[in-house]
Design an enzyme around this catalytic site. Structure first.
Site, PDB file in Angstrom:
ATOM      1  N   ASP A 166      89.913  39.494 158.863  1.00  0.00           N
ATOM      2  CA  ASP A 166      90.048  40.433 159.989  1.00  0.00           C
ATOM      3  C   ASP A 166      88.723  40.944 160.549  1.00  0.00           C
ATOM      4  O   ASP A 166      88.690  41.500 161.633  1.00  0.00           O
ATOM      5  CB  ASP A 166      90.871  41.667 159.564  1.00  0.00           C
ATOM      6  CG  ASP A 166      92.191  41.286 158.919  1.00  0.00           C
ATOM      7  OD1 ASP A 166      92.649  40.162 159.185  1.00  0.00           O
ATOM      8  OD2 ASP A 166      92.751  42.089 158.159  1.00  0.00           O
ATOM      9  N   GLU A 264      97.977  41.644 166.476  1.00  0.00           N
ATOM     10  CA  GLU A 264      99.253  42.091 165.895  1.00  0.00           C
ATOM     11  C   GLU A 264      99.374  43.618 165.859  1.00  0.00           C
ATOM     12  O   GLU A 264     100.461  44.151 165.817  1.00  0.00           O
ATOM     13  CB  GLU A 264      99.478  41.487 164.505  1.00  0.00           C
ATOM     14  CG  GLU A 264      98.464  41.902 163.453  1.00  0.00           C
ATOM     15  CD  GLU A 264      98.729  41.265 162.083  1.00  0.00           C
ATOM     16  OE1 GLU A 264      99.768  40.613 161.925  1.00  0.00           O
ATOM     17  OE2 GLU A 264      97.886  41.438 161.190  1.00  0.00           O
ATOM     18  N   THR A 527      70.277  22.927 171.631  1.00  0.00           N
ATOM     19  CA  THR A 527      70.022  21.622 171.020  1.00  0.00           C
ATOM     20  C   THR A 527      70.565  21.629 169.603  1.00  0.00           C
ATOM     21  O   THR A 527      70.490  22.645 168.915  1.00  0.00           O
ATOM     22  CB  THR A 527      68.519  21.290 170.977  1.00  0.00           C
ATOM     23  OG1 THR A 527      68.317  20.206 170.065  1.00  0.00           O
ATOM     24  CG2 THR A 527      67.685  22.464 170.498  1.00  0.00           C
ATOM     25  N   ASN A 530      67.981  22.627 166.611  1.00  0.00           N
ATOM     26  CA  ASN A 530      67.492  23.993 166.372  1.00  0.00           C
ATOM     27  C   ASN A 530      65.968  24.024 166.245  1.00  0.00           C
ATOM     28  O   ASN A 530      65.429  24.639 165.330  1.00  0.00           O
ATOM     29  CB  ASN A 530      68.134  24.587 165.117  1.00  0.00           C
ATOM     30  CG  ASN A 530      68.021  26.108 165.084  1.00  0.00           C
ATOM     31  OD1 ASN A 530      67.828  26.751 166.118  1.00  0.00           O
ATOM     32  ND2 ASN A 530      68.106  26.701 163.918  1.00  0.00           N
ATOM     33  N   GLU A 628      66.185  12.459 159.669  1.00  0.00           N
ATOM     34  CA  GLU A 628      65.773  11.142 160.185  1.00  0.00           C
ATOM     35  C   GLU A 628      64.259  10.909 160.217  1.00  0.00           C
ATOM     36  O   GLU A 628      63.802   9.784 160.084  1.00  0.00           O
ATOM     37  CB  GLU A 628      66.382  10.908 161.576  1.00  0.00           C
ATOM     38  CG  GLU A 628      66.002  11.968 162.606  1.00  0.00           C
ATOM     39  CD  GLU A 628      66.694  11.775 163.959  1.00  0.00           C
ATOM     40  OE1 GLU A 628      67.364  10.747 164.139  1.00  0.00           O
ATOM     41  OE2 GLU A 628      66.552  12.658 164.824  1.00  0.00           O
ATOM     42  N   ARG A 654      75.232   4.143 148.127  1.00  0.00           N
ATOM     43  CA  ARG A 654      75.620   3.708 149.479  1.00  0.00           C
ATOM     44  C   ARG A 654      74.891   4.592 150.490  1.00  0.00           C
ATOM     45  O   ARG A 654      74.568   5.734 150.181  1.00  0.00           O
ATOM     46  CB  ARG A 654      77.126   3.884 149.690  1.00  0.00           C
ATOM     47  CG  ARG A 654      78.007   3.013 148.828  1.00  0.00           C
ATOM     48  CD  ARG A 654      78.027   1.565 149.310  1.00  0.00           C
ATOM     49  NE  ARG A 654      78.948   0.747 148.552  1.00  0.00           N
ATOM     50  CZ  ARG A 654      78.656   0.158 147.397  1.00  0.00           C
ATOM     51  NH1 ARG A 654      77.461   0.349 146.850  1.00  0.00           N
ATOM     52  NH2 ARG A 654      79.542  -0.589 146.777  1.00  0.00           N
ATOM     53  N   ARG A 734      57.299  18.529 167.871  1.00  0.00           N
ATOM     54  CA  ARG A 734      58.330  19.188 168.675  1.00  0.00           C
ATOM     55  C   ARG A 734      59.127  20.212 167.876  1.00  0.00           C
ATOM     56  O   ARG A 734      60.332  20.095 167.713  1.00  0.00           O
ATOM     57  CB  ARG A 734      59.288  18.144 169.259  1.00  0.00           C
ATOM     58  CG  ARG A 734      58.617  17.174 170.197  1.00  0.00           C
ATOM     59  CD  ARG A 734      59.436  15.916 170.393  1.00  0.00           C
ATOM     60  NE  ARG A 734      60.834  16.228 170.673  1.00  0.00           N
ATOM     61  CZ  ARG A 734      61.354  16.375 171.887  1.00  0.00           C
ATOM     62  NH1 ARG A 734      60.591  16.241 172.947  1.00  0.00           N
ATOM     63  NH2 ARG A 734      62.621  16.631 172.050  1.00  0.00           N
TER      64      ARG A 734
END
Length: 780
Positions: A166, A264, A527, A530, A628, A654, A734
């Site tokens: 709530d 409610e 973006t 962040n 990345e 994997r 960047r």
């Protein structure tokens, strides 16, 4: 804020016992909190006991109180509800019940209690604490415990975490479960929207929240609902006529659906309840619209916790353990709360008192005060909802024209920001243009004027409706300046990522050559990475973290089924490791490699050995995240080869590259609201600045503070001039030079059982709740 000494802390945990229980209604994220309290407790050398079935288990004792180990709370972070059960307990409200509870705690040597629940549960804990001494005396008198035992365990420490969908607890911006409940509500509204549009229907949606209208208010803001009923701000007398007029008007303008959201606990000015069926009958009788009622009910408590709730709970759980370790007989029972993005400890009873005052204000029909007491963000939401829900013709037409564009990669929430900015601009009498395809579109003259209804239905749309490009202004300044002149643009609102910030910086730096660029400019950072300076959170990153988290949950499930499998998952974000780190915490990853936290072959060796050890336990799965661009040479393929080779015979490996699915589908409730608020605040700031720099019939803005990035910094909204942010920016990679979320990495490593120095852990200070801290506009 005090940094904590590791050795002192290890010692302070030794010999202590912490009990953790969940009480009252369940909320998503409680499991993440139980996990964090358990692991942090074990980490600092304390014993941790899980108390099953809330206070009922505390009173009954026996099998309901069990010591936990590290694995007891494995693989629960993604589960809704609470694995240790919760119950509302009558016995605990009696003195006998509490005496039995005290006896059970003493039997296990527990003098530290972490309670996860609503205000009722926390008040109960405080009563228990205040009676503790006298309860032990009674137990000694009954001969159940010795006087020595009573002396050893003479004091009970309490730390509370507010678990309630709530969000009705004063002193915290968000309670555990609120964000997930909003996710459920928005999923339902998005689903209902398609059926309503097919049939031209009106839907009356009833949401939970007892006497608190937070869920109703925020979901109305995030869905652009036509009408809203909340208990804190009952409608004026005669609302029936206004509402029907409004609905008829919306329908006549071509809208195929109307959404009415009702809390409610909704009441009218005289305190009489307003029911969803009454509203439905009213619409049918007066307007003859095909109307349906949907009562959401317990759906809102269910489902998997959102990323926000998992991280909030983990952060609060760790802080609660610190609060218990640092507690003395003189410190008050505290509750760990959230303010902006900071953990804060507040005295439990001050918060409970303030929460009761809201109810009292509503009972006494002091509604404005009730809204204020709910806190700055509640009041702010209410004002913004009123501003955007219904068009009021502006008092006068201004002479200003503003243009809005999207720059960079698409991010969820961009459309919400454009919608609210357009509507705020129009309500201030400005001419508002939108530009398609970023700076490139501005250079080509792809500019069109928009009206209030052109942006209807944009709130829940992902991506960018205007179209967005990464191109910077540099190569096409002449054409951009030409179009600014042709359209008479006095201000630019640029919604986008790092390119938006860099682009505005280029325009500002060209002001000396082109007078047309001496206009007011504002950047709304949007973006998934962040990585824009001037803000702690970029629009779209919450949606991205949730998208990545859902994928990782599925990957973890696959690994659990296969046994002895490690997944290496690559996330986006450029050089910025925010996505990898925060997703890592939300899914309980074993490691997250990021550029900002440099690592070498030695670190990789430690990680692989840690994984091999883990496979010898009952948890035979691993999850490793890799940003990345975290390393030039240690690529995802390299990590795969390393883990495969070193784990030979112990586990197999994997890889998974998540890619563009991280841009997300529909924006999360957080991004819809954050976008909406940034759009409004940015437009108000632009309007104010335009009036300041308007001289002799023209706009001339060349001061540094006339081109800013708007953002949320710690606890408040800030406008930072782009020229000042330049020195804080690493343009090669960047991203900002300093990033607040790096402190979260400590949490990631500790919860993955790495032994690390805790010297960097900053624990929250004890603050106090005052009316001022609540009604002060904290920005959001």
């Amino acid at each position: 804020m005090a940094a904590v000494d590791l050795e002192k802390l290890r010692a302070s945990g030794a010999g202590k016992a912490i009990g953790v229980l969940t009480s009252g209604g369940d909320a998503q994220g409680m499991n993440a909190a139980v996990r964090a309290v358990t692991r942090m407790g074990i980490y600092v050398g304390a014993k941790v006991f899980l108390i099953y079935e809330g206070y009922e288990g505390l009173v009954e004792g026996g099998e309901n109180i069990k010591q936990a180990n590290w694995l007891s709370v494995s693989n629960i972070i993604q589960l809704g509800g609470t694995i240790i059960g919760s119950a509302r307990c009558k016995a605990f409200t009696t003195r006998e019940g509490r005496r039995a509870a005290a006896y059970n705690l003493v039997q296990h040597g527990i003098t530290n209690l972490c309670v996860i629940g609503g205000d009722g549960s926390l008040t109960g804990a405080n009563i228990f604490r205040s009676e503790w001494g006298s309860l032990l005396e009674e137990l000694v008198a009954e001969g159940k415990i010795s006087e020595t035992t009573a002396r050893t365990y003479s004091h009970l420490n309490i730390a509370g975490l507010v678990g309630s969908i709530d969000n009705d607890f004063c002193g915290t911006d968000m309670t555990i479960g609120t964000d997930s409940a909003l996710h459920r509500i928005m999923e339902v509204i998005d689903a209902i929207t398609t059926t309503a549009q097919s049939h031209q229907r009106t839907f009356v949606l009833e949401v939970m929240g007892r006497h608190c209208g937070y869920l109703a208010l925020v979901s109305a803001l995030a869905s652009g609902a036509d009408w809203l009923f909340i208990p804190e701000a009952p409608p004026e007398d005669g609302w029936e006529n206004f509402m029907c007029e409004r609905l008829g008007e919306t329908r006549s303008r071509g809208s195929r659906l109307n959404i009415i959201i009702i809390a409610e606990g909704a009441i009218d000015r005289n305190g009489k309840p307003i029911s969803s069926s009454y509203v439905k009958d009213l619409v049918v009788q007066r307007l003859g619209f095909d109307t349906r009622v949907t009562v959401l009910g317990h759906v809102q408590r269910g489902g998997t916790p959102s990323a926000f709730d998992r991280i909030l709970s983990s952060k609060m759980g760790m802080e609660a353990v610190m609060a218990l370790l640092e507690a003395t007989p003189d410190t008050p029972a505290c509750v760990v709360t959230l303010s902006g993005n900071q953990s804060v400890r507040l005295p439990l009873m001050e918060c409970v008192q303030m929460t009761k005052e809201v109810q009292k204000a509503m009972d006494d029909k002091r509604f404005d005060e009730a809204t204020q007491l709910r806190g700055g963000s509640f009041e702010n939401n209410w004002n913004i909802y009123k501003l955007l829900a219904h068009q009021k013709p502006p008092k006068e037409k201004s002479n200003f024209s503003l243009a809005i564009l999207n720059v960079g990669a698409p991010a969820a929430g961009m459309n919400a920001a454009v919608r609210s900015a357009v509507r705020t601009g129009i309500s201030h009498g400005h001419t508002v243009y939108v530009v398609h395809d970023g700076f490139e579109g501005l250079a080509k003259g792809q500019v069109q004027e928009v009206g209030w209804h052109d942006v209807a239905g944009w709130l829940g749309r992902g991506g960018s409706m205007l179209g967005t490009k990464r191109t910077l202004p540099k190569g096409q300044l002449e054409s951009i300046v030409e179009n600014i002149r042709i359209y008479g643009i006095h201000a630019l609102l640029v919604v986008g990522g790092f390119e938006a910030y860099e682009g505005v910086l280029q325009l500002v730096e060209a002001r000396g050559r082109y007078e047309e660029l001496c206009i007011v400019m504002c950047v709304i950072p949007a973006t998934i990475s962040n990585n824009v300076p001037g803000t702690d959170f970029s629009l779209g990153s919450d949606t991205a973290v949730n998208a990545a988290m859902e994928s990782c949950d599925r990957i973890k499930q696959s690994a659990s089924g296969t046994k002895r499998r490690v997944f290496i998952v690559e996330t986006m974000g450029g050089y910025c490791g925010y996505l990898a780190t925060v997703t890592g915490i939300a899914v309980g990853a074993d490691a997250a490699y990021v550029f900002e936290d440099p690592f070498n072959i030695h670190d990789l060796k430690v990680n692989v050995e840690h994984m091999t050890e883990k496979m010898k336990t009952d948890i035979q799965r691993g999850l490793v995240l890799r940003n990345e661009k975290c390393h030039d040479y240690y690529t995802t393929e390299f990590l795969y080869n390393l883990y495969s080779s070193e784990g030979k015979g112990v586990f197999d490996c994997r890889t998974n590259v998540l890619g563009h699915l991280q841009q997300g589908g529909a924006p999360t409730p957080f991004d819809r609201n954050y976008g909406t608020k940034l759009g409004v605040k940015a437009m108000l700031w632009l309007s104010e600045k335009l009036r300041e720099v308007y001289r002799k019939g023209r706009v001339f803005a060349n001061a540094p503070d006339s081109a800013c990035v708007i953002g949320l910094k710690k606890k408040a909204v800030a406008f930072s001039p782009v020229t000042e942010l330049k020195k804080d920016t690493d343009f090669e990679h960047r991203m900002p030079r300093e990033q607040w979320w790096l402190s979260l990495r400590l949490m990631l490593k500790m919860l993955a059982q790495y032994r690390i120095s805790m010297a960097a852990y900053v624990s929250g200070e004890l603050e106090h709740v005052t009316r001022r801290t609540l009604s002060m506009d904290k920005g959001f």
